[in-house]
Design a protein around this motif. Structure first.
Motif: not given
Length: 275
Positions: A37-46, A62-67
């Protein structure tokens, strides 16, 4: 977690990343699922979780909203974003401190990790000729602080390729240059770094567009960094990083061997000392 704030004095980016991992796992999401939903890769989250990349405010909200973290990441984003480095280089410098290997190409100046205080001061003063002395002192201090990662005798592996202009351009004075080159020679002879020089006789080569830095990590995908005049960009796109790796390989192919490069640097140091 939602009711506390991070302590800005204790590696806020690393703490923020650790909290992100906890919150994501608590929500039962993978890195790829959070990235979608952030339009970034899983590696970016890592990379956010390991502190390799900076969490910008738009992502934090956005992370606050999702989590469902009640604004925690947005509140603490500012503390994690603070840096003593220029904005265009901040993320690269902070990633550099976590890297397992660093490969630098320097077209004009000795890389910051290898600069002496006098050389760094001459460079900073040339960039900002009218700046107050305190500003120059702070710039020099932050540049020299980066070199602390070379205190470890083995990690990270640092491989530098210089254009010959780096050792021929007189920065500061002949004394400053002699000291700077002797410092590099000492690091090479102690087997702490690898250095190659691309001679003028090599002609056109793959690095003529500007500075290039490659970084690899134990627990995150590789990054590359390219810099121009007062601008810089950190890349994690695999295709872009692969292209930069190829460029660096071409540079090493155009360069003198490490032994030959050592001889050239030694000769230049003597020239500065005895001219």
């Amino acid at each position: 977690m939602a009711g506390k704030n991070l302590d800005p004095s204790s590696s806020p980016r690393a703490l923020l990343g650790a909290e992100l991992r906890v919150a994501r796992e608590r929500a039962g999401m993978s890195q790829a699922e959070l990235g979608e939903p952030l339009f970034v890769s899983g590696s970016f989250i890592g990379q956010l979780e390991t502190g390799t990349r900076r969490m910008h405010l738009e992502f934090a909200r956005q992370i606050d909203e999702i989590l469902d973290t009640n604004g925690f990441f947005a509140r603490n984003c500012a503390a994690a974003a603070k840096s003593k480095y220029p904005d265009h280089f901040a993320e690269a410098a902070e990633a550099e401190a976590l890297a397992k290997t660093i490969r630098d190409y320097a077209p004009q100046l000795i890389p910051g990790l290898l600069q002496t205080e006098a050389y760094a001061r001459a460079v900073c003063r040339a960039y900002q000729p009218t700046a107050p002395e305190q500003v120059i002192d702070e710039l020099v201090e932050s540049r020299l602080a980066r070199a602390s990662l070379l205190v470890d005798p083995t990690t990270p592996l640092l491989w530098c390729v210089f254009d010959e202009a780096v050792i021929r351009r007189e920065v500061g004075s002949r004394e400053v240059m002699a000291e700077a080159l002797r410092h590099i020679l000492a690091l090479v002879r102690s087997h702490r770094i690898i250095v190659q020089v691309i001679p003028f006789s090599a002609g056109a080569h793959a690095g003529m567009m500007g500075l290039l830095k490659l970084m690899s990590f134990d627990d995150a995908p590789p990054l590359s960094y390219a810099e121009g005049n007062g601008t810089g960009q950190l890349f994690d796109d695999p295709a872009t990083v692969a292209r930069h790796v190829l460029n660096y390989d071409l540079l090493t192919a155009s360069a003198l061997s490490p032994r030959e490069s050592l001889t050239v640097i030694e000769s230049a140091a003597k020239d500065y000392e005895h001219a």
